[in-house]
Write a protein that holds these residues in place. Structure first.
Motif, PDB file in Angstrom:
ATOM      1  N   UNK A  64       0.510  -1.110  -0.028  1.00  0.00           N
ATOM      2  CA  UNK A  64       0.116  -0.150  -0.109  1.00  0.00           C
ATOM      3  C   UNK A  64       0.910   1.328  -0.005  1.00  0.00           C
ATOM      4  N   UNK A  65       1.891   1.167   0.679  1.00  0.00           N
ATOM      5  CA  UNK A  65       2.726   2.393   0.911  1.00  0.00           C
ATOM      6  C   UNK A  65       3.395   2.671  -0.485  1.00  0.00           C
ATOM      7  N   UNK A  66       4.102   1.635  -1.097  1.00  0.00           N
ATOM      8  CA  UNK A  66       4.619   1.700  -2.238  1.00  0.00           C
ATOM      9  C   UNK A  66       3.745   2.096  -3.368  1.00  0.00           C
ATOM     10  N   UNK A  67       2.455   1.468  -3.398  1.00  0.00           N
ATOM     11  CA  UNK A  67       1.602   1.960  -4.501  1.00  0.00           C
ATOM     12  C   UNK A  67       1.111   3.394  -4.380  1.00  0.00           C
ATOM     13  N   UNK A  68       1.106   3.890  -3.097  1.00  0.00           N
ATOM     14  CA  UNK A  68       0.701   5.399  -2.828  1.00  0.00           C
ATOM     15  C   UNK A  68       2.020   6.270  -3.619  1.00  0.00           C
ATOM     16  N   UNK A  69       3.181   5.967  -3.291  1.00  0.00           N
ATOM     17  CA  UNK A  69       4.302   6.372  -3.784  1.00  0.00           C
ATOM     18  C   UNK A  69       4.487   6.354  -5.265  1.00  0.00           C
ATOM     19  N   UNK A  70       4.248   5.289  -5.640  1.00  0.00           N
ATOM     20  CA  UNK A  70       4.473   5.184  -7.090  1.00  0.00           C
ATOM     21  C   UNK A  70       3.393   5.479  -8.271  1.00  0.00           C
ATOM     22  N   UNK A  71       2.184   5.398  -7.642  1.00  0.00           N
ATOM     23  CA  UNK A  71       0.943   5.704  -8.404  1.00  0.00           C
ATOM     24  C   UNK A  71       0.722   7.274  -8.325  1.00  0.00           C
TER      25      UNK A  71
END
Length: 184
Positions: free
Chosen positions: A25-32
């Motif tokens: 979830x953290x990576x998705x919010x940073x990348x997306x």
């Protein structure tokens, strides 16, 4: 002396899954895409319907049909009436040949419908125009007996006319009862 901690495998597995989901979830919010628009942009209409008037005027009353009481019903106390509207140009351009369509439909029988069309020849920027539709006969009449026999829906629609400068449709809806037994 060494101490040993005993951890059950299923607790270790569930804890690892929770940490994994949090990292994804953290990576998705940073990348997306982080730009989220939750409300659409409000657009100002090109043509605004300022007011709609009925002649005779609609009255708001509590009324009883049979044994049922209806509160705050919009009642037109005549079966023959006139509708007029004030239309305003909200743009900085002059509009020509603006088509206005009035449609009235009986709610108890969708096949009963009348339609009248009018044209506003010229509408200057910021100016208002009044258009009237006369000699309208009601499609039903409650006559003090039926709550559904006199129900009408009126749609006042301003159609787009690209050649005349109007690119948007605008409409207003009014639901009212026709009951000639009511005296205003």
């Amino acid at each position: 002396m060494a101490k040993f901690f005993i951890i059950k495998r299923n607790y270790l597995f569930v804890g690892g899954l929770v940490i994994l989901v949090a990292l994804i979830g953290l990576m998705g919010s940073l990348i997306g895409n982080t730009e989220i628009v939750s409300t659409p942009e409000q657009t100002e209409p090109e043509i605004k319907i300022v007011s709609i008037d009925f002649d005779p005027q609609i009255v708001i009353r509590d009324i009883t049909y049979g044994e049922e009481m209806f509160k705050g019903v919009q009642i037109l106390p005549a079966s023959h009436f006139k509708v007029s509207a004030i239309i305003q140009n909200m743009t900085e351009n002059t509009m020509t040949n603006v088509p206005v369509v009035l449609t009235i439909q009986a709610l108890d029988d969708k096949n009963k419908q009348i339609s009248k069309e009018g044209i506003i020849p010229t509408l200057e920027p910021g100016a208002t125009a009044k258009i009237a539709f006369e000699n309208i006969d009601a499609l039903g009449n409650a006559a003090g007996k039926s709550a559904t026999a006199g129900q009408h829906e009126m749609v006042l629609a301003i159609k787009a006319n690209l050649e005349g400068g109007a690119s948007q449709n605008t409409e207003a809806r009014v639901v009212f009862n026709v009951d000639s037994s009511i005296k205003s």
